[in-house]
Every structure is written in structure tokens, then in C-alpha cells.
Design a protein around this motif. Structure first.
Motif, PDB file in Angstrom:
ATOM      1  N   LYS A 150      60.715  26.118  41.036  1.00  0.00           N
ATOM      2  CA  LYS A 150      61.081  24.867  41.680  1.00  0.00           C
ATOM      3  C   LYS A 150      62.526  24.582  41.322  1.00  0.00           C
ATOM      4  N   CYS A 151      63.392  24.573  42.321  1.00  0.00           N
ATOM      5  CA  CYS A 151      64.816  24.362  42.078  1.00  0.00           C
ATOM      6  C   CYS A 151      65.224  22.978  42.553  1.00  0.00           C
ATOM      7  N   LYS A 152      66.110  22.351  41.780  1.00  0.00           N
ATOM      8  CA  LYS A 152      66.623  21.048  42.187  1.00  0.00           C
ATOM      9  C   LYS A 152      68.125  21.015  41.933  1.00  0.00           C
ATOM     10  N   PRO A 153      68.854  20.350  42.816  1.00  0.00           N
ATOM     11  CA  PRO A 153      70.292  20.207  42.581  1.00  0.00           C
ATOM     12  C   PRO A 153      70.532  19.264  41.404  1.00  0.00           C
ATOM     13  N   VAL A 154      71.541  19.587  40.611  1.00  0.00           N
ATOM     14  CA  VAL A 154      71.915  18.725  39.489  1.00  0.00           C
ATOM     15  C   VAL A 154      73.420  18.507  39.521  1.00  0.00           C
ATOM     16  N   LYS A 155      73.831  17.320  39.151  1.00  0.00           N
ATOM     17  CA  LYS A 155      75.250  17.021  39.028  1.00  0.00           C
ATOM     18  C   LYS A 155      75.401  15.899  38.028  1.00  0.00           C
ATOM     19  N   GLY A 156      76.620  15.797  37.490  1.00  0.00           N
ATOM     20  CA  GLY A 156      76.848  14.746  36.522  1.00  0.00           C
ATOM     21  C   GLY A 156      78.175  14.904  35.815  1.00  0.00           C
ATOM     22  N   HIS A 157      78.214  14.380  34.615  1.00  0.00           N
ATOM     23  CA  HIS A 157      79.434  14.255  33.827  1.00  0.00           C
ATOM     24  C   HIS A 157      79.203  14.874  32.450  1.00  0.00           C
ATOM     25  N   ILE A 158      80.251  15.454  31.882  1.00  0.00           N
ATOM     26  CA  ILE A 158      80.181  16.014  30.525  1.00  0.00           C
ATOM     27  C   ILE A 158      81.310  15.409  29.706  1.00  0.00           C
ATOM     28  N   VAL A 159      80.982  14.884  28.539  1.00  0.00           N
ATOM     29  CA  VAL A 159      81.996  14.453  27.576  1.00  0.00           C
ATOM     30  C   VAL A 159      81.838  15.325  26.338  1.00  0.00           C
ATOM     31  N   SER A 160      82.969  15.734  25.762  1.00  0.00           N
ATOM     32  CA  SER A 160      82.885  16.667  24.636  1.00  0.00           C
ATOM     33  C   SER A 160      84.019  16.450  23.655  1.00  0.00           C
ATOM     34  N   GLU A 161      83.823  17.020  22.475  1.00  0.00           N
ATOM     35  CA  GLU A 161      84.843  16.995  21.435  1.00  0.00           C
ATOM     36  C   GLU A 161      84.786  18.306  20.670  1.00  0.00           C
ATOM     37  N   LEU A 162      85.869  18.609  19.986  1.00  0.00           N
ATOM     38  CA  LEU A 162      85.944  19.818  19.182  1.00  0.00           C
ATOM     39  C   LEU A 162      84.951  19.724  18.033  1.00  0.00           C
ATOM     40  N   THR A 217      82.438  23.283  20.707  1.00  0.00           N
ATOM     41  CA  THR A 217      82.505  21.884  21.121  1.00  0.00           C
ATOM     42  C   THR A 217      81.093  21.308  21.101  1.00  0.00           C
ATOM     43  N   SER A 218      81.021  20.003  21.098  1.00  0.00           N
ATOM     44  CA  SER A 218      79.734  19.314  21.202  1.00  0.00           C
ATOM     45  C   SER A 218      79.954  18.064  22.026  1.00  0.00           C
ATOM     46  N   GLY A 219      78.866  17.520  22.545  1.00  0.00           N
ATOM     47  CA  GLY A 219      78.981  16.313  23.354  1.00  0.00           C
ATOM     48  C   GLY A 219      77.703  16.032  24.104  1.00  0.00           C
ATOM     49  N   ARG A 220      77.871  15.462  25.323  1.00  0.00           N
ATOM     50  CA  ARG A 220      76.716  15.048  26.125  1.00  0.00           C
ATOM     51  C   ARG A 220      76.860  15.476  27.578  1.00  0.00           C
ATOM     52  N   PHE A 221      75.736  15.904  28.148  1.00  0.00           N
ATOM     53  CA  PHE A 221      75.572  16.041  29.598  1.00  0.00           C
ATOM     54  C   PHE A 221      74.931  14.737  30.066  1.00  0.00           C
ATOM     55  N   ILE A 222      75.475  14.142  31.121  1.00  0.00           N
ATOM     56  CA  ILE A 222      74.969  12.878  31.656  1.00  0.00           C
ATOM     57  C   ILE A 222      74.758  13.072  33.156  1.00  0.00           C
ATOM     58  N   GLY A 223      73.588  12.693  33.670  1.00  0.00           N
ATOM     59  CA  GLY A 223      73.323  12.835  35.101  1.00  0.00           C
ATOM     60  C   GLY A 223      72.025  13.572  35.353  1.00  0.00           C
ATOM     61  N   GLY A 224      72.066  14.580  36.242  1.00  0.00           N
ATOM     62  CA  GLY A 224      70.880  15.370  36.580  1.00  0.00           C
ATOM     63  C   GLY A 224      70.292  16.078  35.379  1.00  0.00           C
ATOM     64  N   ILE A 225      71.121  16.414  34.427  1.00  0.00           N
ATOM     65  CA  ILE A 225      70.695  16.925  33.112  1.00  0.00           C
ATOM     66  C   ILE A 225      71.226  15.934  32.086  1.00  0.00           C
ATOM     67  N   ASN A 226      70.351  15.413  31.241  1.00  0.00           N
ATOM     68  CA  ASN A 226      70.741  14.452  30.208  1.00  0.00           C
ATOM     69  C   ASN A 226      70.407  15.004  28.840  1.00  0.00           C
ATOM     70  N   THR A 247      84.122  33.161  27.018  1.00  0.00           N
ATOM     71  CA  THR A 247      82.676  33.182  27.222  1.00  0.00           C
ATOM     72  C   THR A 247      82.043  32.452  26.049  1.00  0.00           C
ATOM     73  N   GLY A 248      80.807  32.017  26.244  1.00  0.00           N
ATOM     74  CA  GLY A 248      80.132  31.324  25.162  1.00  0.00           C
ATOM     75  C   GLY A 248      78.716  30.948  25.518  1.00  0.00           C
ATOM     76  N   ASP A 249      78.061  30.339  24.575  1.00  0.00           N
ATOM     77  CA  ASP A 249      76.671  29.909  24.722  1.00  0.00           C
ATOM     78  C   ASP A 249      76.596  28.393  24.606  1.00  0.00           C
ATOM     79  N   ILE A 250      75.870  27.795  25.534  1.00  0.00           N
ATOM     80  CA  ILE A 250      75.635  26.352  25.511  1.00  0.00           C
ATOM     81  C   ILE A 250      74.145  26.118  25.302  1.00  0.00           C
ATOM     82  N   THR A 251      73.809  25.233  24.367  1.00  0.00           N
ATOM     83  CA  THR A 251      72.437  24.752  24.214  1.00  0.00           C
ATOM     84  C   THR A 251      72.453  23.256  24.475  1.00  0.00           C
ATOM     85  N   ILE A 252      71.700  22.837  25.502  1.00  0.00           N
ATOM     86  CA  ILE A 252      71.587  21.420  25.847  1.00  0.00           C
ATOM     87  C   ILE A 252      70.220  20.944  25.373  1.00  0.00           C
ATOM     88  N   SER A 253      70.206  19.974  24.479  1.00  0.00           N
ATOM     89  CA  SER A 253      68.950  19.443  23.937  1.00  0.00           C
ATOM     90  C   SER A 253      68.592  18.165  24.678  1.00  0.00           C
TER      91      SER A 253
END
Length: 165
Positions: free
Chosen positions: A32-44, A58-67, A92-98
Motif C-alpha cells: 500500500k503506497c501513499k504520497p508523503v510530503k513535509g518539512h525537515i529541520v536538522s542540526e549538526l 545530523t539529527s532533527g525532525r520530519f514533519i508532515g506525511g512522516i512525523n 551517502t548515508g543512513d537515515i533512521t526516522i523514529s
């Protein structure tokens, strides 16, 4: 000869009609696929929390379709033949969104303007490679565009598609 061809065609059609439903039910469930969009704020993110082999996290927050909160750990920084003139470096890198429903794992690849004092323009494609909880077996892609500087942090948008089994 004509009759043999007709019988061969009819046999093929019947075999396909019988076999197709059997093979359709034996595979995995449709994602099941859904479109996602939003904003990312980050810091070193500094050591010792930063475990990157190239010392960029970096670390921060995904806000929007993924929170959720995220951590990005760079796995490579690659200047190229035009970096001296453009200031652009590939990474290149790895992102983990909790999130509250589980973690989302991404493989991120992009480029950013590394010139000191610049706006730190960046663009990336993140490939969703799985996750935990609700996101176990997740897939999809997210496009990221924005800015990031060590002094100011990051301000980006994201658009893409998140698929879950």
C-alpha cells in the motif's frame, strides 16, 4: 495443420486461465503506497553520538506525511573534479526516522554546497529500505531539497512515496 494450431492456442489459453489465479495468490501481499510530503529541520550532531566514518551526522525532525525524530549518519563524502569550482560534494548515508508507529530506514544519496559561508544548498534521494513495527518491510523513495550549514542547521522539504506491506 490448421486444426493443430487452433488446439495449441486453445490449450495455451486454458492453461494460462487455470495457472494465473494460482500464481497470483502465491506471492506477497500488494504494498500500500501513499504520497508523503513535509518539512525537515536538522542540526549538526557532534561526537560521541556521531558514529560516521567521515565525521558527519545530523539529527532533527520530519514533519508532515512522516512525523518523527531522525538521525542521519554519513557513510561517504566524495569531492569530484568540479568541487573546487562549485563547492559541491556528493554524499551517502543512513537515515533512521523514529515515529510512534516504528522506525523507517533510508539509504540517502545526495549533494550539497560545502563552501564556507554559503547557504549550503542540498538535494538528495532517500530510498526507504525497511523499518520496524508498522514499517517492517517498507519501501519507497523520498526527494529532499533545502539547505544545511553547520552554523544554522538545516531547513528542507521532502516529497515522495511510502509503501507498506
Amino acid at each position: 495443420m490448421f486444426r493443430k494450431r487452433v488446439l495449441l492456442v486453445i490449450s495455451t489459453i486454458l492453461l494460462t486461465a487455470v495457472a494465473l489465479p494460482l500464481t497470483m495468490g502465491s506471492g506477497q501481499a500488494q504494498a500500500k503506497c501513499k504520497p508523503v510530503k513535509g518539512h525537515i529541520v536538522s542540526e549538526l550532531l557532534m561526537e560521541p553520538e556521531c558514529t560516521s566514518p567521515v565525521r558527519l551526522c545530523t539529527s532533527g525532525r520530519f514533519i508532515g506525511g512522516i512525523n518523527g525524530k531522525f538521525v542521519f549518519i554519513a557513510t561517504s563524502l566524495t569531492p569530484h573534479q568540479d568541487t573546487e569550482g562549485t563547492g559541491v560534494v556528493h554524499y551517502t548515508g543512513d537515515i533512521t526516522i523514529s515515529t510512534r508507529h516504528g522506525d523507517i530506514f533510508d539509504k540517502d544519496a545526495g549533494a550539497f554546497n560545502s563552501i564556507s559561508g554559503s547557504t549550503g544548498d542540498l538535494g538528495a534521494v532517500s530510498t526507504i529500505t525497511g523499518g520496524t513495527g508498522r514499517y517492517a518491510g517498507a519501501s519507497g523513495r523520498i526527494r529532499i531539497a533545502g539547505t544545511f550549514t553547520p552554523e544554522e542547521g538545516g531547513d528542507s522539504t521532502y516529497h515522495g512515496e511510502l509503501c507498506t506491506p
